[in-house]
Design a protein around this motif. Structure first.
Motif, PDB file in Angstrom:
ATOM      1  N   THR A  39      78.058  54.607  73.750  1.00  0.00           N
ATOM      2  CA  THR A  39      78.289  53.551  72.774  1.00  0.00           C
ATOM      3  C   THR A  39      77.002  52.769  72.521  1.00  0.00           C
ATOM      4  O   THR A  39      76.027  52.874  73.273  1.00  0.00           O
ATOM      5  CB  THR A  39      79.365  52.573  73.265  1.00  0.00           C
ATOM      6  OG1 THR A  39      78.866  51.864  74.411  1.00  0.00           O
ATOM      7  CG2 THR A  39      80.656  53.291  73.629  1.00  0.00           C
ATOM      8  N   VAL A  40      77.006  51.953  71.467  1.00  0.00           N
ATOM      9  CA  VAL A  40      75.846  51.134  71.127  1.00  0.00           C
ATOM     10  C   VAL A  40      75.484  50.198  72.271  1.00  0.00           C
ATOM     11  O   VAL A  40      74.312  50.027  72.619  1.00  0.00           O
ATOM     12  CB  VAL A  40      76.125  50.315  69.851  1.00  0.00           C
ATOM     13  CG1 VAL A  40      74.987  49.335  69.581  1.00  0.00           C
ATOM     14  CG2 VAL A  40      76.316  51.238  68.654  1.00  0.00           C
ATOM     15  N   THR A  41      76.493  49.589  72.886  1.00  0.00           N
ATOM     16  CA  THR A  41      76.258  48.650  73.987  1.00  0.00           C
ATOM     17  C   THR A  41      75.663  49.360  75.195  1.00  0.00           C
ATOM     18  O   THR A  41      74.732  48.846  75.837  1.00  0.00           O
ATOM     19  CB  THR A  41      77.570  47.957  74.393  1.00  0.00           C
ATOM     20  OG1 THR A  41      78.115  47.285  73.255  1.00  0.00           O
ATOM     21  CG2 THR A  41      77.336  46.943  75.500  1.00  0.00           C
ATOM     22  N   PHE A  96      78.676  40.497  68.382  1.00  0.00           N
ATOM     23  CA  PHE A  96      79.693  41.467  68.804  1.00  0.00           C
ATOM     24  C   PHE A  96      81.087  40.837  68.740  1.00  0.00           C
ATOM     25  O   PHE A  96      82.052  41.480  68.295  1.00  0.00           O
ATOM     26  CB  PHE A  96      79.396  41.956  70.221  1.00  0.00           C
ATOM     27  CG  PHE A  96      80.020  43.283  70.535  1.00  0.00           C
ATOM     28  CD1 PHE A  96      79.365  44.460  70.202  1.00  0.00           C
ATOM     29  CD2 PHE A  96      81.255  43.362  71.146  1.00  0.00           C
ATOM     30  CE1 PHE A  96      79.944  45.695  70.477  1.00  0.00           C
ATOM     31  CE2 PHE A  96      81.835  44.582  71.432  1.00  0.00           C
ATOM     32  CZ  PHE A  96      81.182  45.762  71.093  1.00  0.00           C
ATOM     33  N   GLU A 102      81.180  48.086  66.568  1.00  0.00           N
ATOM     34  CA  GLU A 102      79.879  48.593  66.998  1.00  0.00           C
ATOM     35  C   GLU A 102      79.054  49.132  65.833  1.00  0.00           C
ATOM     36  O   GLU A 102      77.832  49.028  65.832  1.00  0.00           O
ATOM     37  CB  GLU A 102      80.069  49.690  68.048  1.00  0.00           C
ATOM     38  CG  GLU A 102      80.534  49.168  69.405  1.00  0.00           C
ATOM     39  CD  GLU A 102      80.252  50.148  70.520  1.00  0.00           C
ATOM     40  OE1 GLU A 102      80.080  51.341  70.226  1.00  0.00           O
ATOM     41  OE2 GLU A 102      80.181  49.714  71.683  1.00  0.00           O
ATOM     42  N   GLN A 106      75.273  48.019  65.026  1.00  0.00           N
ATOM     43  CA  GLN A 106      74.209  49.026  64.970  1.00  0.00           C
ATOM     44  C   GLN A 106      73.471  48.951  63.631  1.00  0.00           C
ATOM     45  O   GLN A 106      72.242  49.071  63.585  1.00  0.00           O
ATOM     46  CB  GLN A 106      74.793  50.422  65.163  1.00  0.00           C
ATOM     47  CG  GLN A 106      73.739  51.508  65.308  1.00  0.00           C
ATOM     48  CD  GLN A 106      74.354  52.880  65.576  1.00  0.00           C
ATOM     49  OE1 GLN A 106      75.560  53.015  65.713  1.00  0.00           O
ATOM     50  NE2 GLN A 106      73.524  53.893  65.643  1.00  0.00           N
TER      51      GLN A 106
END
Length: 258
Positions: A39-41, A96, A102, A106
């Motif tokens: 994931t982006v996180t 967020f 996400e 991004q």
């Protein structure tokens, strides 16, 4: 398999990042975004760990080599970057919570990264007239801005560090690259501490760090060795080439999100 892919990407990115002062994260994050396995996180966290590790190894090597640092600049800029690193993480978490998506986060990160890359490329290519700021206020303010940007983008610092240091304080590119690595060290340490005291590290697959940390250290050591052996002109060439490559990757990633 994914661990080995990350290992190869990070060794290459941090070698180039250590030479040019861009930190590697500006290469790592868009490539890992492109691979799309995490994931982006998670990618932001892995990128932070990678550039932090690189900054430690590279800084230690530079200090041992007894490079002529202006410790006044480093102190104030790095202290500002610590505060900026914390603020950048707060802004990231705020976005967020605001968007809870996400893809949107991004896309915002890509947009800010592209603007930063364009500024860095245009400045090093055309060498606009530099300022000669010498007060602690400007050193500290520069650190806050760069630390916040690095933390929010999850790229460690990137070309904007080098370009802004050259622009504000009229530093040669090799010296700006050295100071950029120091800023990355402090800003990413601040971000990791902010993560530790907010969500902790449990949401992440920490087994990936078995590949990421050694790769980041190797890249930092290789980059420092290469930096001592090449000219300022070559550093500038590597810097501009990396910007163009990463710019293309970010534009492609942004197009894929549309």
């Amino acid at each position: 398999m994914i661990g080995l892919i990350y290992f190869a990407v990070i060794v290459l990115a941090n070698t180039v990042g250590s030479v040019s002062g861009i930190g590697g994260g500006v290469i790592i994050k868009p490539i890992l975004d492109f691979i799309g396995f995490h994931t982006v996180t998670e990618i932001s966290f892995y990128s932070t760990v990678a550039v932090f590790t690189m900054a430690i190894t590279s800084t230690i090597r530079q200090v041992k080599a007894r490079n002529n640092f202006n410790w006044k600049i480093i102190w104030w800029v790095c202290m500002g970057s610590v505060l900026g690193g914390i603020l950048g993480n707060v802004v990231y978490e705020g976005f967020f919570k605001l968007f809870n998506d996400e893809t949107t986060i991004q896309f915002i990160q890509i947009g800010v990264t592209v603007v930063s890359l364009l500024f860095a490329f245009l400045y090093t290519r055309f060498r606009f007239r530099a300022l000669v700021l010498t007060t602690n206020f400007w050193y500290f303010s520069c650190g806050i801005f760069l630390g916040a940007l690095a933390s929010f983008l999850g790229i460690g610092g990137g070309p904007i560090n080098v370009a802004l240091l050259m622009f504000m304080f009229k530093l040669p590119i090799k010296k700006a690259a050295l100071y950029s690595i120091c800023i990355i060290l402090f800003s990413q340490a601040a971000k990791l501490l902010a993560i530790f005291f907010s969500t902790g590290f449990s949401p992440y697959d920490l087994q990936m760090l078995l590949f990421i940390i050694p790769a980041a250290a190797i890249g930092g050591l290789l980059g420092t060795k290469v930096s001592h052996r090449i000219s300022t002109q070559n550093v500038t060439g590597i810097f501009e080439l990396v910007i163009l490559i990463v710019l293309a990757i970010n534009v492609y990633n942004g197009y894929q999100l549309l």
